[in-house]
Write a protein that holds these residues in place. Structure first.
Motif, short mmCIF file in Angstrom:
data_model
loop_
_atom_site.label_atom_id
_atom_site.label_comp_id
_atom_site.label_asym_id
_atom_site.label_seq_id
_atom_site.Cartn_x
_atom_site.Cartn_y
_atom_site.Cartn_z
N MET A 120 -11.77 -8.32 -6.51
CA MET A 120 -10.54 -8.15 -7.26
C MET A 120 -9.66 -7.20 -6.45
N GLU A 121 -8.34 -7.41 -6.54
CA GLU A 121 -7.43 -6.51 -5.85
C GLU A 121 -6.42 -5.93 -6.83
N CYS A 122 -6.04 -4.67 -6.61
CA CYS A 122 -4.98 -4.05 -7.39
C CYS A 122 -3.66 -4.32 -6.66
N PRO A 123 -2.74 -5.05 -7.30
CA PRO A 123 -1.46 -5.36 -6.65
C PRO A 123 -0.60 -4.12 -6.43
N ALA A 124 -0.89 -3.04 -7.15
CA ALA A 124 -0.08 -1.83 -7.02
C ALA A 124 -0.51 -0.97 -5.83
N CYS A 125 -1.81 -0.65 -5.75
CA CYS A 125 -2.25 0.25 -4.68
C CYS A 125 -3.03 -0.48 -3.58
N ARG A 126 -3.25 -1.79 -3.78
CA ARG A 126 -3.92 -2.63 -2.78
C ARG A 126 -5.40 -2.33 -2.58
N ARG A 127 -5.97 -1.55 -3.48
CA ARG A 127 -7.42 -1.32 -3.40
C ARG A 127 -8.15 -2.62 -3.71
#
Ligand SMILES: [Zn+2]
Length: 168
Positions: free
Chosen positions: A137-144
């Motif tokens: 899974m990726e966080c679209p905000a922080c790209r983690r």
């Protein structure tokens, strides 16, 4: 504001800085949780009212506010100073284990995660992770990028342990 779209939990939080560790745990469980680090409690109260969030705090002053007393604003006074006990109080008070959506929110910024294919994360995760993990899974905000690795499993086990503990 009692009905929602059904896909996201209706229980949302704003976590006061004096119980800040709860924010990560709640996000891990899939509960939308903002961290409040400001000085002005009124700002936190306004935001909680506007967004239908439950305030979590150790500040008894907030519990005495009129909006809390008349039931317009939900707030939970956290009793312990110790994070595990805080979490246990919260899980019991709001029956949080029955509506878990782990692996859906970024632990750092509370943003909803999006699925990524194995190919999409190539070169963005350590080679041993790429070799052994298939779900990302990726966080679209922080790209983690998150994967169901040992860290996640350890947190899940800890939650289950906390949920099963009692005060005796
Ligand atoms: Zn993030």
């Amino acid at each position: 504001m009692m009905s929602g779209n059904g896909s996201v939990s209706e229980i949302r939080f704003i976590v006061d800085h004096n119980v800040g560790k709860l924010a990560k745990w709640l996000r891990m469980m899939g509960y939308d949780s903002l961290f409040f680090n400001g000085e002005d409690d009124s700002q936190m109260v306004r935001q909680a009212l506007a967004e239908g969030r439950i305030i979590l705090t150790r500040d008894t002053g907030i519990m005495k506010r009129r909006v809390v007393n008349n039931g317009r604003l939900k707030a939970l006074l956290i009793e312990s100073e110790e994070p595990e006990r805080q979490m246990r109080q919260l899980m019991t008070a709001l029956d949080l284990m029955k509506d878990l959506r782990p692996f859906t929110l970024c632990l750092e910024c509370n943003h909803p995660l999006v699925e990524r294919s194995h190919e999409e994360v190539k070169g963005r995760v350590p080679p041993y992770v790429y070799k052994t993990q298939t779900q990302y899974m990726e966080c679209p905000a922080c790209r983690r990028i998150y994967w169901r690795g040992t860290h996640w499993e350890a947190m899940t086990r800890k939650l289950e342990k906390l949920a099963g503990m009692n005060d005796n």
